[in-house]
Motif scaffolding. Structure first.
Motif, PDB file in Angstrom:
ATOM      1  N   ARG A  64      45.021  32.170  41.216  1.00 35.14           N
ATOM      2  CA  ARG A  64      44.600  32.604  42.553  1.00 35.14           C
ATOM      3  C   ARG A  64      43.176  33.139  42.487  1.00 35.14           C
ATOM      4  NH1 ARG A  64      44.116  37.102  45.703  1.00 35.14           N
ATOM      5  NH2 ARG A  64      45.027  38.524  44.195  1.00 35.14           N
ATOM      6  N   CYS A  68      42.025  36.949  41.543  1.00 33.39           N
ATOM      7  CA  CYS A  68      42.962  37.632  40.643  1.00 33.39           C
ATOM      8  C   CYS A  68      42.607  37.274  39.209  1.00 33.39           C
ATOM      9  CB  CYS A  68      44.403  37.232  40.935  1.00 33.39           C
ATOM     10  SG  CYS A  68      45.594  38.121  39.886  1.00 33.39           S
ATOM     11  N   CYS A 112      51.085  36.525  44.058  1.00 35.12           N
ATOM     12  CA  CYS A 112      49.904  35.653  44.045  1.00 35.12           C
ATOM     13  C   CYS A 112      50.275  34.221  44.400  1.00 35.12           C
ATOM     14  CB  CYS A 112      49.202  35.709  42.685  1.00 35.12           C
ATOM     15  SG  CYS A 112      48.136  37.153  42.494  1.00 35.12           S
TER      16      CYS A 112
END
Length: 166
Positions: free
Chosen positions: A128, A131, A151
């Protein structure tokens, strides 16, 4: 997927360390991961573990034989069998009397190396955008791309909304 204790618990501890925030109490993190015997974590040992986290992080970005062998070479690895804390016999890779940072370094290096030898595709960083968390893929099919369901859901919901809007 079933891993031996080093490819599982030790690799998971490596991921927890990499995902730790800069202000997170590493002693508490080790205790929460059931790392035993823990002992004290002096300021210099804490600093060394934080430096080590950078090296562990690089493995999640680029898990290669060369990088893992370099990690292993930097530890005080001396394999022996232990039976501490009423646990079944298991391997240790640093003496129980060694400082905590040295033991954690050996444990996590061997854990990632073991995991890599079992399946090099089980070491990952979240796909993601935004992240940076890492993970050890314990899924059945070994195709995990995200650090968490949260996520994964964010990405899939965004993709679904994008398709519906288009």
């Amino acid at each position: 997927m079933h891993f031996n204790p080093y490819g599982g618990a030790a690799a998971e501890l490596a991921a927890r360390l990499v995902n730790a925030g800069p202000d997170e109490d590493l002693r508490e993190l080790l205790a929460a991961a059931d790392y035993k015997p823990l002992g004290t974590l002096k300021p210099a040992q804490d600093a060394e573990l934080r430096r080590w986290i950078g090296e562990l992080s690089a493995v999640f970005d680029d898990p290669t034989v060369r990088r893992l062998n370099a990690l292993l070479a930097k530890t005080t690895s001396q394999p022996y069998i232990s039976t501490h804390d009423d646990r079944l016999p298991h391997l240790h890779f640093a003496q129980e009397t060694a400082p905590v940072d040295e033991r954690v370094k050996a444990y996590t290096a061997v854990g990632l190396a073991t995991l890599f030898c079992d399946d090099p595709n089980r070491i990952g960083r979240c796909a993601r955008d935004g992240c940076d968390d890492v993970f050890v893929d314990t899924s059945r099919n070994g195709r995990r791309r995200f650090c968490s369901a949260r996520c994964s859901n964010r990405v899939h919901v965004a993709e679904h909304r994008s398709r519906r809007a288009g």
